[in-house]
Design an enzyme around this catalytic site. Structure first.
Site, PDB file in Angstrom:
ATOM      1  N   GLY A  36       0.843  -1.205   0.000  1.00 30.78           N
ATOM      2  CA  GLY A  36       0.000   0.000   0.000  1.00 30.78           C
ATOM      3  C   GLY A  36       0.867   1.239   0.000  1.00 30.78           C
ATOM      4  N   LYS A  91       2.254 -15.136   6.500  1.00 32.92           N
ATOM      5  CA  LYS A  91       2.243 -14.592   7.867  1.00 32.92           C
ATOM      6  C   LYS A  91       1.083 -13.628   8.079  1.00 32.92           C
ATOM      7  CE  LYS A  91       6.217 -13.684  10.050  1.00 32.92           C
ATOM      8  NZ  LYS A  91       7.585 -13.160  10.223  1.00 32.92           N
ATOM      9  N   ASN A  99      -3.695 -12.177  15.207  1.00 30.36           N
ATOM     10  CA  ASN A  99      -3.554 -10.946  16.008  1.00 30.36           C
ATOM     11  C   ASN A  99      -4.828 -10.100  15.957  1.00 30.36           C
ATOM     12  OD1 ASN A  99      -0.948 -11.476  16.903  1.00 30.36           O
ATOM     13  ND2 ASN A  99      -0.007 -10.572  15.085  1.00 30.36           N
ATOM     14  N   TYR A 145      -0.932 -17.527  -0.975  1.00 25.89           N
ATOM     15  CA  TYR A 145      -2.078 -16.619  -0.838  1.00 25.89           C
ATOM     16  C   TYR A 145      -3.363 -17.412  -0.575  1.00 25.89           C
ATOM     17  CZ  TYR A 145      -5.357 -12.826  -2.031  1.00 25.89           C
ATOM     18  OH  TYR A 145      -6.352 -11.878  -2.002  1.00 25.89           O
ATOM     19  N   ARG A 186      -1.797  -6.457 -11.403  1.00 20.70           N
ATOM     20  CA  ARG A 186      -3.173  -6.972 -11.504  1.00 20.70           C
ATOM     21  C   ARG A 186      -3.732  -6.581 -12.862  1.00 20.70           C
ATOM     22  NH1 ARG A 186      -5.762  -6.392  -5.506  1.00 20.70           N
ATOM     23  NH2 ARG A 186      -4.183  -4.883  -4.994  1.00 20.70           N
TER      24      ARG A 186
HETATM   25  N1  LIG Z   1      -8.638  -6.095  -4.930  1.00 22.22           N
HETATM   26  C1  LIG Z   1      -9.123  -7.286  -5.123  1.00 22.22           C
HETATM   27  O1  LIG Z   1      -9.578  -7.604  -6.227  1.00 22.22           O
HETATM   28  C2  LIG Z   1      -9.191  -8.306  -4.011  1.00 22.22           C
HETATM   29  C3  LIG Z   1      -9.740  -9.547  -4.305  1.00 22.22           C
HETATM   30  C4  LIG Z   1      -9.824 -10.506  -3.305  1.00 22.22           C
HETATM   31  C5  LIG Z   1      -9.392 -10.214  -2.020  1.00 22.22           C
HETATM   32  N2  LIG Z   1      -8.864  -8.998  -1.758  1.00 22.22           N
HETATM   33  C6  LIG Z   1      -8.381  -8.767  -0.381  1.00 22.22           C
HETATM   34  O2  LIG Z   1      -8.703  -7.471   0.053  1.00 22.22           O
HETATM   35  C7  LIG Z   1      -7.663  -6.969   0.889  1.00 22.22           C
HETATM   36  C8  LIG Z   1      -7.160  -5.645   0.352  1.00 22.22           C
HETATM   37  O3  LIG Z   1      -6.622  -5.853  -0.953  1.00 22.22           O
HETATM   38  P1  LIG Z   1      -6.217  -4.650  -1.900  1.00 22.22           P
HETATM   39  O4  LIG Z   1      -6.649  -5.004  -3.253  1.00 22.22           O
HETATM   40  O5  LIG Z   1      -6.651  -3.364  -1.298  1.00 22.22           O
HETATM   41  O6  LIG Z   1      -4.628  -4.802  -1.865  1.00 22.22           O
HETATM   42  P2  LIG Z   1      -3.512  -3.731  -1.429  1.00 22.22           P
HETATM   43  O7  LIG Z   1      -2.190  -4.392  -1.610  1.00 22.22           O
HETATM   44  O8  LIG Z   1      -3.728  -2.437  -2.111  1.00 22.22           O
HETATM   45  O9  LIG Z   1      -3.828  -3.545   0.110  1.00 22.22           O
HETATM   46  C9  LIG Z   1      -3.341  -4.405   1.113  1.00 22.22           C
HETATM   47  C10 LIG Z   1      -2.722  -3.540   2.198  1.00 22.22           C
HETATM   48  O10 LIG Z   1      -2.252  -4.397   3.243  1.00 22.22           O
HETATM   49  C11 LIG Z   1      -0.960  -3.931   3.646  1.00 22.22           C
HETATM   50  N3  LIG Z   1      -0.261  -5.067   4.258  1.00 22.22           N
HETATM   51  C12 LIG Z   1       0.099  -6.233   3.675  1.00 22.22           C
HETATM   52  N4  LIG Z   1       0.681  -7.028   4.596  1.00 22.22           N
HETATM   53  C13 LIG Z   1       0.663  -6.355   5.764  1.00 22.22           C
HETATM   54  C14 LIG Z   1       1.110  -6.643   7.085  1.00 22.22           C
HETATM   55  N5  LIG Z   1       1.698  -7.806   7.374  1.00 22.22           N
HETATM   56  N6  LIG Z   1       0.930  -5.713   8.045  1.00 22.22           N
HETATM   57  C15 LIG Z   1       0.325  -4.527   7.770  1.00 22.22           C
HETATM   58  N7  LIG Z   1      -0.113  -4.193   6.538  1.00 22.22           N
HETATM   59  C16 LIG Z   1       0.064  -5.090   5.567  1.00 22.22           C
HETATM   60  C17 LIG Z   1      -0.324  -3.426   2.382  1.00 22.22           C
HETATM   61  O11 LIG Z   1       0.739  -2.530   2.588  1.00 22.22           O
HETATM   62  C18 LIG Z   1      -1.529  -2.744   1.701  1.00 22.22           C
HETATM   63  O12 LIG Z   1      -1.658  -1.400   2.111  1.00 22.22           O
HETATM   64  C19 LIG Z   1      -6.586  -8.052   0.934  1.00 22.22           C
HETATM   65  O13 LIG Z   1      -6.752  -8.826   2.096  1.00 22.22           O
HETATM   66  C20 LIG Z   1      -6.873  -8.879  -0.291  1.00 22.22           C
HETATM   67  O14 LIG Z   1      -6.453 -10.212  -0.134  1.00 22.22           O
HETATM   68  C21 LIG Z   1      -8.738  -8.042  -2.730  1.00 22.22           C
END
Ligand SMILES: NC(=O)c1ccc[n+]([C@@H]2O[C@H](COP(=O)([O-])OP(=O)(O)OC[C@H]3O[C@@H](n4cnc5c(N)ncnc54)[C@H](O)[C@@H]3O)[C@@H](O)[C@H]2O)c1
Length: 309
Positions: A36, A91, A99, A145, A186
């Site tokens: 992010g 993790k 957590n 994942y 993506r």
């Molecule tokens: N966008 C999609 O199409 C989609 C589809 C299915 C699931 N999701 C789920 O939705 C959630 C958000 O996805 P997104 O598309 O916004 O992705 P993204 O990568 O933009 O957002 C994920 C955020 O989590 C943060 N992050 C990752 N690991 C971390 C950790 N250990 N500690 C703290 N922060 C951490 C990243 O820095 C990022 O800001 C995720 O869990 C993803 O698996 C998204």
């Protein structure tokens, strides 16, 4: 309400932070910025109702204030990134979920998990209803994942059964829109950025694999409805309109006005051939279904990326 969002500076998380603040809630955003960007929430930092903690949610997180909701969205989410960081991905699904569940339990808060359509793997049922158990390669390159999310769901329901935690689980299907990263690989962001840079669009295989694409505003509306519903089992959120990857590539070229063409590459390992949500439950339980067409959503997203690159 006090709402803690892990992954709050990511694509989906940043839209949620904005939405909750606009509704007058207080938001605690926890993010380690691995995928992010601070930039996504920069305009919120001066808001007194917004607190940003740079922290890896796989490590224990302590907070003094009361919390009403814990929304666990932190995860590396794009194949390019989770294949590069498989252990960190596992993790955040395992330790991060544990957590966040611990915080919810300690604060007597409700817990919300962002799960994924990837838990269905390469499905042999189409479209995928929530009752489908999935077809996942547990040791393949995407397993870090898929299995982390499957374990996150299992942990969530263990807390529900053992501790009576009030839980919500959504399985998100391909969502796109502003605040995605330009280079996260993506499919929607990739195609738009390639077209804007007048580069050929890279399609894997023949492009006949299908995907469904949900615009971010529709997803956020669905998430709010799930939070307001008394339903603890997983719910699919996504757009059931199905397109081939080739159709997406052609529409993107047309809307950008690019004529850089399409380049074909071999299909990556375990790439699902079909993906489409069965959203009967979301329609019946939440009275929710997507409103934004692919063309409109793409236009908004193209405008966003034009301003960024
Ligand atoms: N966008 C999609 O199409 C989609 C589809 C299915 C699931 N999701 C789920 O939705 C959630 C958000 O996805 P997104 O598309 O916004 O992705 P993204 O990568 O933009 O957002 C994920 C955020 O989590 C943060 N992050 C990752 N690991 C971390 C950790 N250990 N500690 C703290 N922060 C951490 C990243 O820095 C990022 O800001 C995720 O869990 C993803 O698996 C998204």
């Amino acid at each position: 309400m006090n709402i803690l969002i892990s992954g709050g500076s990511g694509f989906i998380g940043s839209h949620l932070c904005k939405k909750f603040l606009a509704q007058g809630h207080r938001v605690i955003c926890v993010d380690n910025f691995i995928t992010g960007r601070k930039e996504n929430v920069e305009d919120l930092i001066t808001n007194d109702n917004f607190k940003l903690y740079e922290h890896d949610i796989s490590e224990p997180f302590f907070i003094e204030s009361d919390i009403d909701w814990v929304l666990h969205f932190a995860s590396i989410a794009s194949p390019k990134d989770y294949i590069a960081y498989p252990i960190k991905t596992l993790k955040s699904g395992l330790l991060g979920t544990h957590n966040c569940l611990g915080i919810a339990k300690a604060k007597k808060a409700k817990f919300f998990l962002a799960s994924t359509s990837e838990i269905y793997g390469d499905p042999d049922i189409h479209p995928q209803p929530e009752e489908y158990w999935g077809r996942v390669n547990s040791i393949g390159i995407r397993s870090c994942y898929d299995e982390s999310k499957r374990a996150a769901e299992a942990l969530t329901y263990a807390y529900y059964r053992q501790h009576g935690l009030d839980v919500r689980v959504i399985r998100i299907f391909n969502t796109y829109g502003p605040n995605m990263q330009a280079d996260d690989g993506r499919v929607v962001s990739n195609f738009i950025v390639q077209a804007l840079r007048s580069q050929p669009i890279t399609v894997y295989g023949q492009g006949d694999q299908t995907r469904s694409f949900c615009y971010i505003d529709d997803l956020i509306a669905g998430i709010l409805k799930v939070m307001g519903a008394y339903y603890y089992l997983p719910i699919n959120l996504g757009n059931p309109a199905e397109f081939t990857v080739l159709e997406l590539a052609q529409l993107t070229l047309k809307l950008v006005g690019a004529n850089s063409g399409i380049e074909y590459f071999p299909l990556p390992e375990d790439d699902p051939k079909q993906r489409k949500p069965d959203i009967t439950k979301a329609k019946e339980i939440l009275n929710w279904q997507p409103q934004v067409s692919l063309e409109q959503g793409l236009k908004n997203t193209i405008a966003y990326f034009k301003s960024k690159i």
